[in-house]
Design a protein around this motif. Structure first.
Motif, PDB file in Angstrom:
ATOM      1  N   GLU A  12       0.775  -1.233   0.000  1.00  0.00           N
ATOM      2  CA  GLU A  12       0.000   0.000   0.000  1.00  0.00           C
ATOM      3  C   GLU A  12       0.809   1.288   0.000  1.00  0.00           C
ATOM      4  OE1 GLU A  12      -2.709  -0.328   3.266  1.00  0.00           O
ATOM      5  OE2 GLU A  12      -3.650  -2.126   2.457  1.00  0.00           O
ATOM      6  N   ASP A  13       1.950   1.292   0.636  1.00  0.00           N
ATOM      7  CA  ASP A  13       2.702   2.538   0.777  1.00  0.00           C
ATOM      8  C   ASP A  13       3.493   2.868  -0.486  1.00  0.00           C
ATOM      9  OD1 ASP A  13       1.696   2.453   3.307  1.00  0.00           O
ATOM     10  OD2 ASP A  13       3.605   2.758   4.321  1.00  0.00           O
ATOM     11  N   ILE A  14       3.302   4.065  -0.960  1.00  0.00           N
ATOM     12  CA  ILE A  14       4.044   4.555  -2.127  1.00  0.00           C
ATOM     13  C   ILE A  14       5.392   5.058  -1.632  1.00  0.00           C
ATOM     14  CG2 ILE A  14       4.128   6.322  -3.917  1.00  0.00           C
ATOM     15  CD1 ILE A  14       1.014   6.096  -3.951  1.00  0.00           C
ATOM     16  N   ILE A  15       6.449   4.562  -2.264  1.00  0.00           N
ATOM     17  CA  ILE A  15       7.793   4.944  -1.854  1.00  0.00           C
ATOM     18  C   ILE A  15       8.429   5.931  -2.829  1.00  0.00           C
ATOM     19  CG2 ILE A  15       8.798   2.916  -2.923  1.00  0.00           C
ATOM     20  CD1 ILE A  15      10.932   2.972  -0.750  1.00  0.00           C
ATOM     21  N   VAL A  51       7.869   8.354  -6.679  1.00  0.00           N
ATOM     22  CA  VAL A  51       7.095   8.848  -7.807  1.00  0.00           C
ATOM     23  C   VAL A  51       8.111   9.184  -8.886  1.00  0.00           C
ATOM     24  CG1 VAL A  51       5.533  10.629  -8.665  1.00  0.00           C
ATOM     25  CG2 VAL A  51       5.261   9.758  -6.334  1.00  0.00           C
ATOM     26  N   LYS A  57       4.326   8.963 -11.898  1.00  0.00           N
ATOM     27  CA  LYS A  57       3.700   7.668 -11.626  1.00  0.00           C
ATOM     28  C   LYS A  57       4.169   7.166 -10.257  1.00  0.00           C
ATOM     29  CE  LYS A  57       2.852   3.101 -13.383  1.00  0.00           C
ATOM     30  NZ  LYS A  57       3.176   2.030 -14.284  1.00  0.00           N
ATOM     31  N   PRO A  58       3.217   6.864  -9.365  1.00  0.00           N
ATOM     32  CA  PRO A  58       3.589   6.374  -8.031  1.00  0.00           C
ATOM     33  C   PRO A  58       3.938   4.885  -8.054  1.00  0.00           C
ATOM     34  CG  PRO A  58       1.216   6.560  -8.207  1.00  0.00           C
ATOM     35  CD  PRO A  58       1.785   7.067  -9.508  1.00  0.00           C
ATOM     36  N   TYR A  59       4.891   4.502  -7.220  1.00  0.00           N
ATOM     37  CA  TYR A  59       5.333   3.110  -7.114  1.00  0.00           C
ATOM     38  C   TYR A  59       5.331   2.673  -5.660  1.00  0.00           C
ATOM     39  CZ  TYR A  59       6.915   3.545 -11.920  1.00  0.00           C
ATOM     40  OH  TYR A  59       6.952   3.730 -13.276  1.00  0.00           O
ATOM     41  N   THR A  60       4.752   1.495  -5.407  1.00  0.00           N
ATOM     42  CA  THR A  60       4.766   0.909  -4.066  1.00  0.00           C
ATOM     43  C   THR A  60       6.084   0.157  -3.872  1.00  0.00           C
ATOM     44  OG1 THR A  60       3.794  -1.165  -4.823  1.00  0.00           O
ATOM     45  CG2 THR A  60       2.251   0.559  -4.079  1.00  0.00           C
ATOM     46  N   TRP A  61       6.304  -0.275  -2.648  1.00  0.00           N
ATOM     47  CA  TRP A  61       7.492  -1.078  -2.357  1.00  0.00           C
ATOM     48  C   TRP A  61       7.525  -2.324  -3.241  1.00  0.00           C
ATOM     49  CZ3 TRP A  61      11.705  -0.196   0.610  1.00  0.00           C
ATOM     50  CH2 TRP A  61      11.662   0.855   1.515  1.00  0.00           C
TER      51      TRP A  61
END
Length: 66
Positions: A26-29, A31, A35-39
């Motif tokens: 769930e946590d975005i680490i 951008v 574009k956002p990227y999770t772990w």
């Protein structure tokens, strides 16, 4: 920007391994290019040694996360 090494990949993987599954999903680490990227997404790119994965590691290193 700094270069990345196999040691940087190893450090990232150790951090990832110690994260709770909920945070991984769930946590975005990062951008990149808006574009956002999770772990999990970062792990897949890094683990497969893609160009994007290398860019991600460089950004994480610059942010002092690894």
């Amino acid at each position: 920007m700094e270069s990345v090494s196999e040691n940087d990949k190893s450090i990232f993987k150790k951090i990832f391994a110690n994260l709770p599954e909920k945070i991984r999903n769930e946590d975005i680490i990062l951008v990149i290019n808006e574009k956002p990227y999770t772990w999990n997404a970062v792990f897949l790119e890094v683990n497969n040694s893609t160009d994007l994965g290398i860019k991600m590691l460089k950004k994480l290193k610059g942010m002092k996360i690894i």
